[in-house]
Design a protein around this motif. Structure first.
Motif, PDB file in Angstrom:
ATOM      1  N   MET A   1       0.849  -1.203   0.000  1.00 36.08           N
ATOM      2  CA  MET A   1       0.000   0.000   0.000  1.00 36.08           C
ATOM      3  C   MET A   1       0.879   1.245   0.000  1.00 36.08           C
ATOM      4  O   MET A   1       1.721   1.416   0.879  1.00 36.08           O
ATOM      5  CB  MET A   1      -0.901  -0.010   1.233  1.00 36.08           C
ATOM      6  N   MET A   4       1.123   7.942   2.103  1.00 36.33           N
ATOM      7  CA  MET A   4       0.846   9.349   1.852  1.00 36.33           C
ATOM      8  C   MET A   4       2.178  10.097   1.868  1.00 36.33           C
ATOM      9  O   MET A   4       3.017   9.850   2.749  1.00 36.33           O
ATOM     10  CB  MET A   4      -0.081   9.890   2.940  1.00 36.33           C
ATOM     11  N   THR A  26      -4.924   8.032  13.784  1.00 44.06           N
ATOM     12  CA  THR A  26      -5.205   8.463  12.401  1.00 44.06           C
ATOM     13  C   THR A  26      -4.193   9.478  11.889  1.00 44.06           C
ATOM     14  O   THR A  26      -4.338   9.989  10.788  1.00 44.06           O
ATOM     15  CB  THR A  26      -6.632   9.020  12.205  1.00 44.06           C
ATOM     16  N   THR A  56      -1.683   5.579   5.087  1.00 48.55           N
ATOM     17  CA  THR A  56      -2.070   4.957   3.808  1.00 48.55           C
ATOM     18  C   THR A  56      -3.509   5.358   3.490  1.00 48.55           C
ATOM     19  O   THR A  56      -3.749   6.394   2.889  1.00 48.55           O
ATOM     20  CB  THR A  56      -1.922   3.426   3.881  1.00 48.55           C
ATOM     21  N   THR A  57      -4.482   4.551   3.929  1.00 54.89           N
ATOM     22  CA  THR A  57      -5.899   4.880   3.769  1.00 54.89           C
ATOM     23  C   THR A  57      -6.650   4.486   5.033  1.00 54.89           C
ATOM     24  O   THR A  57      -6.252   3.554   5.743  1.00 54.89           O
ATOM     25  CB  THR A  57      -6.532   4.137   2.579  1.00 54.89           C
ATOM     26  N   TRP A  58      -7.741   5.185   5.302  1.00 58.75           N
ATOM     27  CA  TRP A  58      -8.506   4.830   6.493  1.00 58.75           C
ATOM     28  C   TRP A  58      -9.120   3.440   6.338  1.00 58.75           C
ATOM     29  O   TRP A  58      -9.358   2.749   7.338  1.00 58.75           O
ATOM     30  CB  TRP A  58      -9.573   5.879   6.801  1.00 58.75           C
ATOM     31  N   GLN A  59      -9.340   3.018   5.076  1.00 55.44           N
ATOM     32  CA  GLN A  59      -9.883   1.676   4.853  1.00 55.44           C
ATOM     33  C   GLN A  59      -8.902   0.605   5.318  1.00 55.44           C
ATOM     34  O   GLN A  59      -9.303  -0.396   5.907  1.00 55.44           O
ATOM     35  CB  GLN A  59     -10.233   1.484   3.380  1.00 55.44           C
ATOM     36  N   GLU A  60      -7.605   0.825   5.060  1.00 54.25           N
ATOM     37  CA  GLU A  60      -6.620  -0.131   5.551  1.00 54.25           C
ATOM     38  C   GLU A  60      -6.547  -0.098   7.074  1.00 54.25           C
ATOM     39  O   GLU A  60      -6.446  -1.146   7.729  1.00 54.25           O
ATOM     40  CB  GLU A  60      -5.225   0.169   4.977  1.00 54.25           C
ATOM     41  N   SER A 139     -17.119   4.531   8.755  1.00 50.74           N
ATOM     42  CA  SER A 139     -16.270   5.647   9.160  1.00 50.74           C
ATOM     43  C   SER A 139     -17.125   6.838   9.567  1.00 50.74           C
ATOM     44  O   SER A 139     -18.307   6.937   9.220  1.00 50.74           O
ATOM     45  CB  SER A 139     -15.313   6.055   8.030  1.00 50.74           C
ATOM     46  N   TYR A 157      -5.865  11.304   8.372  1.00 48.99           N
ATOM     47  CA  TYR A 157      -7.074  10.917   7.663  1.00 48.99           C
ATOM     48  C   TYR A 157      -8.216  11.916   7.902  1.00 48.99           C
ATOM     49  O   TYR A 157      -8.390  12.408   9.013  1.00 48.99           O
ATOM     50  CB  TYR A 157      -7.543   9.529   8.099  1.00 48.99           C
ATOM     51  N   ARG A 159     -11.216  10.833   7.517  1.00 49.45           N
ATOM     52  CA  ARG A 159     -12.249   9.950   8.052  1.00 49.45           C
ATOM     53  C   ARG A 159     -11.635   9.077   9.147  1.00 49.45           C
ATOM     54  O   ARG A 159     -10.463   8.700   9.070  1.00 49.45           O
ATOM     55  CB  ARG A 159     -12.834   9.035   6.963  1.00 49.45           C
TER      56      ARG A 159
END
Length: 253
Positions: A1, A4, A26, A56-60, A139, A157, A159
């Motif tokens: 992944m 950022m 976050t 990286t992403t809030w989903q991860e 989220s 993030y 979110r």
């Protein structure tokens, strides 16, 4: 992944006094990077890891939990302790909470602590609902970037992953239950105007830690004080704290 831009961890090899820094929930190492570089310039060995799921992403991040973040910090601490005579631990917000946990677990192996707006109390109503909310929404709006200084930006993030947030109350409860184990000197920087962490956490530390606790205010900063108007006060104060409590001399590059 992919990471950022700007969220990479930071390492610096200096002298026999080590400092482990931990960013917040976050957030990313970017929020503590100027602090880390200030300490490195004074000759300290510095480690600023990136916690799993962050940067990286809030989903991860939604697939991680507090045990994952703490394990990364524990690994970084053991690495520092293996090559330094003494290790100080510092952190922002949730990073301050996990710094306290390290001191509870490792006792005198942690020489001292500096924490900025630490979070150890579940004082956000939305987080109290997180164990149920995680089954409804993935989220909620983020908590990053609470900074007073014009033009300053925290990389984090927008979110907040609810599933990850739902694991925080267990960490807070664990840390609070063993605060009595902390006998090291502790310096707390506290922003009276903080829109993320309410003052309950610092009040609890005052009641529990007693004479080994010092609290200094950041009157011109919000939550992310390490990037705010009082940042230099934190950087210089933490360096002074290390010089006061280290038993080995700092090494200049």
């Amino acid at each position: 992944m992919p990471l950022m831009p700007g969220s990479a961890p930071y390492q610096h090899e200096g002298g026999q006094v080590g400092v482990l820094l931990c960013h917040g929930f976050t957030g990313t190492p970017q929020s503590l990077r100027p602090w880390a570089e200030h300490l490195a310039a004074a000759g300290l060995t510095v480690s600023l890891p990136r916690l799993p799921g962050h940067g990286t992403t809030w989903q991860e991040m939604s697939h991680t939990r507090w045990e994952d973040w703490y394990a990364e910090l524990e690994h970084a601490f053991e690495s520092l302790a293996g090559r330094c005579a003494e290790v100080f631990v510092m952190g922002l917000s949730l990073g301050g909470c996990m710094a306290l946990r390290l001191a509870e677990v490792h006792g005198p192996s942690v020489r001292g602590l500096v924490v900025v707006n630490p979070s150890i109390v579940n004082d956000v109503w939305l987080l109290k609902l997180a164990p149920l909310l995680k089954f409804v929404v993935p989220s909620v709006p983020g908590v990053a970037n609470d900074i007073k200084k014009e033009g300053a930006v925290e990389l984090g993030y927008t979110r907040t992953p609810v599933r990850a947030a739902a694991t925080l109350p267990r960490l807070w409860s664990l840390v609070r239950s063993e605060l009595h184990l902390i006998t090291q000197p502790v310096l707390v920087y506290h922003s009276p105007e903080d829109h993320v962490v309410k003052p309950h956490s610092v009040r609890l530390l005052r009641r529990t830690l007693g004479d080994n606790l010092e609290v200094r205010e950041c009157p011109d900063s919000y939550h992310v004080a390490t990037l705010d108007n009082d940042a230099e006060r934190i950087f210089e104060g933490s360096l002074e704290f290390i010089r006061t409590h280290a038993s080995v001399p700092l090494q200049r590059d």
